[in-house]
Motif scaffolding. Structure first.
Motif, PDB file in Angstrom:
ATOM      1  N   THR A   1       3.006   7.870  -1.237  1.00  0.00           N
ATOM      2  CA  THR A   1       2.114   6.771  -1.590  1.00  0.00           C
ATOM      3  C   THR A   1       0.688   7.291  -1.497  1.00  0.00           C
ATOM      4  N   SER A   2      -0.101   7.000  -2.524  1.00  0.00           N
ATOM      5  CA  SER A   2      -1.466   7.517  -2.592  1.00  0.00           C
ATOM      6  C   SER A   2      -2.483   6.513  -2.082  1.00  0.00           C
ATOM      7  N   ILE A   3      -3.465   7.036  -1.384  1.00  0.00           N
ATOM      8  CA  ILE A   3      -4.583   6.244  -0.865  1.00  0.00           C
ATOM      9  C   ILE A   3      -5.806   6.533  -1.723  1.00  0.00           C
ATOM     10  N   ASN A   4      -6.496   5.465  -2.111  1.00  0.00           N
ATOM     11  CA  ASN A   4      -7.695   5.554  -2.926  1.00  0.00           C
ATOM     12  C   ASN A   4      -8.894   5.773  -1.997  1.00  0.00           C
ATOM     13  N   LEU A   5      -9.287   7.025  -1.826  1.00  0.00           N
ATOM     14  CA  LEU A   5     -10.415   7.340  -0.951  1.00  0.00           C
ATOM     15  C   LEU A   5     -11.737   6.827  -1.500  1.00  0.00           C
ATOM     16  N   VAL A   6     -11.841   6.711  -2.812  1.00  0.00           N
ATOM     17  CA  VAL A   6     -13.100   6.286  -3.421  1.00  0.00           C
ATOM     18  C   VAL A   6     -13.479   4.876  -2.975  1.00  0.00           C
ATOM     19  N   ARG A   7     -12.515   3.992  -2.967  1.00  0.00           N
ATOM     20  CA  ARG A   7     -12.796   2.615  -2.566  1.00  0.00           C
ATOM     21  C   ARG A   7     -13.344   2.560  -1.138  1.00  0.00           C
ATOM     22  N   LEU A   8     -12.785   3.382  -0.261  1.00  0.00           N
ATOM     23  CA  LEU A   8     -13.305   3.449   1.108  1.00  0.00           C
ATOM     24  C   LEU A   8     -14.726   4.005   1.118  1.00  0.00           C
ATOM     25  N   GLY A   9     -14.977   4.997   0.290  1.00  0.00           N
ATOM     26  CA  GLY A   9     -16.318   5.571   0.200  1.00  0.00           C
ATOM     27  C   GLY A   9     -17.339   4.562  -0.291  1.00  0.00           C
ATOM     28  N   ILE A  10     -16.948   3.760  -1.272  1.00  0.00           N
ATOM     29  CA  ILE A  10     -17.850   2.723  -1.783  1.00  0.00           C
ATOM     30  C   ILE A  10     -18.137   1.691  -0.696  1.00  0.00           C
ATOM     31  N   LYS A  11     -17.102   1.230  -0.032  1.00  0.00           N
ATOM     32  CA  LYS A  11     -17.261   0.191   0.983  1.00  0.00           C
ATOM     33  C   LYS A  11     -18.077   0.643   2.190  1.00  0.00           C
ATOM     34  N   HIS A  12     -17.954   1.914   2.555  1.00  0.00           N
ATOM     35  CA  HIS A  12     -18.566   2.386   3.799  1.00  0.00           C
ATOM     36  C   HIS A  12     -19.707   3.377   3.587  1.00  0.00           C
ATOM     37  N   GLY A  13     -20.064   3.648   2.336  1.00  0.00           N
ATOM     38  CA  GLY A  13     -21.079   4.653   2.046  1.00  0.00           C
ATOM     39  C   GLY A  13     -22.442   4.084   1.731  1.00  0.00           C
ATOM     40  N   ILE A  14     -23.284   4.959   1.213  1.00  0.00           N
ATOM     41  CA  ILE A  14     -24.679   4.599   0.952  1.00  0.00           C
ATOM     42  C   ILE A  14     -24.844   3.650  -0.232  1.00  0.00           C
ATOM     43  N   LEU A  15     -23.789   3.440  -0.983  1.00  0.00           N
ATOM     44  CA  LEU A  15     -23.874   2.473  -2.083  1.00  0.00           C
ATOM     45  C   LEU A  15     -23.904   1.038  -1.550  1.00  0.00           C
TER      46      LEU A  15
ATOM     47  N   LYS B   1       2.476   4.478   6.362  1.00  0.00           N
ATOM     48  CA  LYS B   1       3.557   5.019   7.205  1.00  0.00           C
ATOM     49  C   LYS B   1       4.715   4.033   7.256  1.00  0.00           C
ATOM     50  N   PHE B   2       4.436   2.765   7.529  1.00  0.00           N
ATOM     51  CA  PHE B   2       5.509   1.765   7.607  1.00  0.00           C
ATOM     52  C   PHE B   2       6.199   1.583   6.257  1.00  0.00           C
ATOM     53  N   GLN B   3       5.443   1.634   5.189  1.00  0.00           N
ATOM     54  CA  GLN B   3       6.021   1.515   3.850  1.00  0.00           C
ATOM     55  C   GLN B   3       6.913   2.711   3.544  1.00  0.00           C
ATOM     56  N   LEU B   4       6.485   3.917   3.908  1.00  0.00           N
ATOM     57  CA  LEU B   4       7.299   5.114   3.682  1.00  0.00           C
ATOM     58  C   LEU B   4       8.578   5.071   4.515  1.00  0.00           C
TER      59      LEU B   4
END
Length: 179
Positions: A6-20, A42-45
């Motif tokens: 299962t893939s995690i979208n790191l970009v969304r976290l970067g947008i939410k927590h970054g300088i943007l 982990k639980f989903q896997l």
């Protein structure tokens, strides 16, 4: 083999927590949310793994019937598949590390030594969690830079619909997959 990922979208976290979104990067919030997502994955896997273990040899005729997988030669038709599938991996994938760094700091790993260091820390953090889960669950968790090209386009389209077009982040047709 890899049983599931299962893939995690790191970009969304970067947008939410970054300088943007913030005056300075909120690394504490970033890592807290990343750890929360990894726990969910982990639980989903593990749930997927349990479903796979509930199948029989007949569902995997070639892999199990031909003894391709370790410990599969001794399986009987109705045996639980745990003793074989436990050798496979359950993978955390990630997409968009470069765009995540751009959203977090304003520069990706190829533009700044500091961003390169942060990128390695993010991947190391995820790897350390996967290793911890391996010990806790006695299953093989791994970390992969997701190669899924279709997903890298899907994630950017979803994020663009949420956050709008962000230069050098969501204004593209895809996020960087793999490394």
């Amino acid at each position: 083999g890899n049983l599931s990922f299962t893939s995690i979208n790191l970009v969304r976290l970067g947008i939410k927590h970054g300088i943007l979104t913030n005056e300075t990067p909120d690394f504490e919030g970033f890592y807290e949310e990343l750890e929360h997502l990894m726990e969910l994955v982990k639980f989903q896997l593990i749930e997927r793994y349990k479903v796979q273990c509930s199948k029989s040899v007949s569902n995997f005729k070639f892999l199990l019937g031909q003894g391709v997988w370790m410990d599969s030669k001794s399986l009987k038709p109705k045996d639980n598949l745990h003793k074989v599938l436990k050798h496979g991996s359950l993978a955390f994938g990630f997409i968009g590390l470069a765009e995540c760094l751009k959203a977090l700091t304003g520069k990706h790993h190829g533009e700044s030594a500091e961003s390169q260091k942060i990128g390695l820390e993010i991947v190391g953090f995820m790897r350390d969690l996967a290793d911890r889960y391996t010990e806790e669950e006695q299953l093989n968790f791994s970390l992969i830079a997701t190669p899924a090209e279709g997903l890298s386009g899907r994630f950017v389209a979803i994020d663009r619909s949420i956050f709008g077009s962000i230069p050098e982040v969501t204004d593209r047709h895809y996020y960087t997959n793999s490394f």
